[in-house]
Design a protein around this motif. Structure first.
Motif, mmCIF file in Angstrom:
data_model
loop_
_atom_site.group_PDB
_atom_site.id
_atom_site.type_symbol
_atom_site.label_atom_id
_atom_site.label_comp_id
_atom_site.label_asym_id
_atom_site.label_seq_id
_atom_site.Cartn_x
_atom_site.Cartn_y
_atom_site.Cartn_z
ATOM 1 N N ALA A 114 31.780 46.824 30.625
ATOM 2 C CA ALA A 114 30.621 46.731 31.517
ATOM 3 C C ALA A 114 30.635 45.418 32.293
ATOM 4 C CB ALA A 114 29.322 46.863 30.710
ATOM 5 N N GLN A 115 30.996 44.331 31.611
ATOM 6 C CA GLN A 115 31.079 43.031 32.283
ATOM 7 C C GLN A 115 32.204 43.023 33.315
ATOM 8 O OE1 GLN A 115 31.533 40.669 28.795
ATOM 9 N NE2 GLN A 115 29.326 40.498 28.409
ATOM 10 N N LYS A 116 33.332 43.617 32.970
ATOM 11 C CA LYS A 116 34.458 43.689 33.903
ATOM 12 C C LYS A 116 34.072 44.492 35.144
ATOM 13 C CE LYS A 116 39.308 45.113 34.192
ATOM 14 N NZ LYS A 116 40.448 45.724 33.455
ATOM 15 N N LYS A 117 33.367 45.597 34.943
ATOM 16 C CA LYS A 117 32.931 46.429 36.062
ATOM 17 C C LYS A 117 31.998 45.658 36.987
ATOM 18 C CE LYS A 117 30.768 50.915 36.998
ATOM 19 N NZ LYS A 117 30.148 52.126 36.379
ATOM 20 N N ALA A 118 31.085 44.875 36.389
ATOM 21 C CA ALA A 118 30.148 44.090 37.199
ATOM 22 C C ALA A 118 30.883 43.015 37.993
ATOM 23 C CB ALA A 118 29.082 43.461 36.301
ATOM 24 N N LEU A 119 31.870 42.371 37.359
ATOM 25 C CA LEU A 119 32.618 41.312 38.031
ATOM 26 C C LEU A 119 33.473 41.843 39.183
ATOM 27 C CD1 LEU A 119 33.727 39.319 34.866
ATOM 28 C CD2 LEU A 119 32.227 38.460 36.662
ATOM 29 N N GLN A 120 33.925 43.082 39.058
ATOM 30 C CA GLN A 120 34.775 43.671 40.086
ATOM 31 C C GLN A 120 33.989 44.358 41.197
ATOM 32 O OE1 GLN A 120 37.243 46.263 37.712
ATOM 33 N NE2 GLN A 120 38.776 44.662 37.315
ATOM 34 N N ASN A 121 32.677 44.470 41.045
ATOM 35 C CA ASN A 121 31.875 45.174 42.041
ATOM 36 C C ASN A 121 31.922 44.458 43.381
ATOM 37 O OD1 ASN A 121 29.333 46.023 43.541
ATOM 38 N ND2 ASN A 121 29.222 47.344 41.735
ATOM 39 N N ARG A 122 32.053 45.232 44.455
ATOM 40 C CA ARG A 122 32.156 44.648 45.781
ATOM 41 C C ARG A 122 30.883 43.922 46.209
ATOM 42 N NH1 ARG A 122 34.560 50.092 48.596
ATOM 43 N NH2 ARG A 122 36.476 50.251 47.372
ATOM 44 N N SER A 123 29.756 44.293 45.594
ATOM 45 C CA SER A 123 28.490 43.643 45.953
ATOM 46 C C SER A 123 28.356 42.258 45.344
ATOM 47 C CB SER A 123 27.309 44.512 45.491
ATOM 48 O OG SER A 123 27.391 45.793 46.054
ATOM 49 N N ALA A 124 29.165 41.983 44.296
ATOM 50 C CA ALA A 124 29.042 40.704 43.593
ATOM 51 C C ALA A 124 29.736 39.598 44.371
ATOM 52 C CB ALA A 124 29.639 40.820 42.198
ATOM 53 N N LYS A 125 29.089 38.439 44.440
ATOM 54 C CA LYS A 125 29.688 37.263 45.045
ATOM 55 C C LYS A 125 29.956 36.262 43.927
ATOM 56 C CE LYS A 125 27.523 37.658 49.595
ATOM 57 N NZ LYS A 125 26.670 36.978 50.610
ATOM 58 N N ILE A 126 31.211 36.205 43.515
ATOM 59 C CA ILE A 126 31.526 35.383 42.352
ATOM 60 C C ILE A 126 32.986 34.955 42.422
ATOM 61 C CG2 ILE A 126 32.219 37.336 40.861
ATOM 62 C CD1 ILE A 126 30.660 35.900 38.593
ATOM 63 N N ASN A 127 33.255 33.744 41.958
ATOM 64 C CA ASN A 127 34.629 33.296 41.785
ATOM 65 C C ASN A 127 34.695 32.540 40.468
ATOM 66 O OD1 ASN A 127 33.807 30.562 42.261
ATOM 67 N ND2 ASN A 127 33.893 30.940 44.469
#
Length: 437
Positions: A114-127
């Motif tokens: 679930a965490q991996k899916k959230a991190l890979q989501n195109r809507s997420a802005k994260i590095n």
């Protein structure tokens, strides 16, 4: 104790504290030292019981909403029924999974699917070092619910806001910034300077015309504009030991949200109250205008409160409330009207503010707590005319190397905001100032 028992205990303490005052009044004297100590002790307990009731009420709402979210598979009303219509990679971002996955990556630990899916989501802005976490767009919903989890719509199809980081962040910021609870908060997607028009037409009226009579020349209302910027605030680094990062039994994500929210809430509350309006946001006290000067330098009378209220223009008086420091509210609890009735009234409902002269009283401890010469001790007015502009994204940064020698990592949050009283010359918020010594 149940909510009912707490309310009954609080009401009994209020009644007993009034008996002490009434006894002194009937004997035409002030309270002696023993009576004053007893009265102060009772009122401190009254305040604490009220705060505890608000916490219990908030907890009840949280649990009810959490149950609802679980029953709906963590989907808000706008997402139910649309699961089959979403494109891969555009599903709603679960920001609790996003932040917790981001935190776990700091230690090199494995993350859940679930965490991996959230991190890979195109809507997420994260590095690797920064995460951009959007706040709820409709702040009025946040205020009404006070941590009841809500669902917003993002640019890539929407996102859910489950219990956790965002909820803890929002409620902590609101709890520690009482001005935001009564102000008009406006969240924007960017931080560019934004003008906001103001206008006052109170000096103009229409006219009566005779038959075949031309109307007169146009009369323009008094127009103005205020420019909202975006001052930057930080939470300062929050140090987290490596052991705590590894401890799976600790909900670090939610705790981070609480810590960040408390720190940002405190500094925003200070600036929203006393900011100078030039190098800082304009505070509500700074932006208020003189309503009434008290007759005395170290006391506040019933007449002072009434004159302050009536200094507010009638158009704004309909929705007016009071604001003061908790220490000043103790003095206000002693005030009576000409019929011997106390102006201060305890709220009959948990979570609702107490009343002063039948108007809501907001406690703001960033205002002065000392009734002294030339001090601005109280505000009265329509607090919705105090506008707060917030850039609706929290930037979260992780500092790894800086504290490596201490075997700690640090997290720091950044937020931008500005605030001003919308006043086109009518003075919707007025202050009481003590007489000069």
């Amino acid at each position: 104790m149940t909510m009912k028992e707490l309310q009954e205990k609080r009401n009994n303490l209020i009644a007993e504290s009034r008996k002490i005052l009434d006894k002194a009044d009937s004997e035409k004297r002030v309270m002696d030292s023993a009576e004053k100590a007893q009265w102060d002790k009772m009122n401190a307990e009254i305040s604490e019981l009220g705060a505890h009731m608000r916490r219990m009420n908030r907890q009840k709402k949280n649990e009810a909403r959490t149950k609802e979210l679980l029953e709906n598979n963590d989907l808000g009303p706008s997402q139910v029924g649309n699961r089959n219509n979403r494109k891969p990679g555009n599903e709603p971002v679960n920001f609790n999974d996003l932040v917790s996955g981001w935190v776990r990556m700091a230690t090199g630990r494995r993350i859940t699917n679930a965490q991996k899916k959230a991190l890979q989501n195109r809507s997420a802005k994260i590095n690797g070092r920064e995460a951009y976490i959007p706040l709820h767009k409709n702040f009025n919903e946040v205020k009404r619910a006070v941590n009841v989890l809500t669902t917003g719509t993002g640019s890539s199809g929407g996102y859910t806001i489950p219990e956790g980081f965002i909820a803890a962040l929002e409620v902590a910021m609101l709890t520690f910034d009482p001005v935001s609870a009564v102000a008009d908060v406006w969240r924007t997607s960017a931080g560019n300077p934004t003008p906001w028009p103001t206008g006052s037409d109170t000096a103009n009226s229409g006219e009566q015309l005779g038959e075949s009579t031309s109307f007169g020349a146009s009369v323009d209302p008094t127009m103005g504009v205020v420019l909202f910027g975006a001052y930057k605030f930080s939470s300062k680094p929050i140090m987290v030991p490596y052991e705590l990062l590894e401890d799976t039994g600790v909900n670090l994500t939610q705790q981070l949200g609480t810590w960040l929210g408390e720190r940002l809430g405190r500094i925003k509350a200070l600036r929203n109250t006393l900011g100078n309006g030039t190098t800082q946001p304009q505070g509500i006290v700074t932006g208020s205008v003189l309503g009434h000067t008290a007759a005395d330098d170290v006391t506040i009378s019933f007449d002072d409160v009434i004159r302050l209220e009536h200094s507010v223009p009638r158009a704004y008086r309909m929705n007016a409330g009071y604001m003061c420091n908790d220490a000043v509210s103790l003095a206000l609890r002693l005030l009576k009207d000409s019929q011997g009735r106390y102006l201060w009234q305890a709220s009959a409902n948990a979570g609702m503010p107490d009343l002063l002269n039948n108007r809501p009283l907001t406690i703001n401890d960033n205002m002065t707590g000392t009734i002294a010469a030339s001090a601005k001790t109280m505000l009265c007015g329509d607090f919705s005319k105090f506008k707060i502009r917030e850039v609706g994204t929290i930037r979260l940064k992780r500092l790894q190397e800086r504290y490596a020698e201490l075997d700690q990592e640090a997290f720091i949050g950044f937020e931008r905001m500005d605030s001003k009283v919308l006043d086109a010359g009518a003075g919707p918020i007025r202050h009481l100032i003590q007489a000069a010594s």
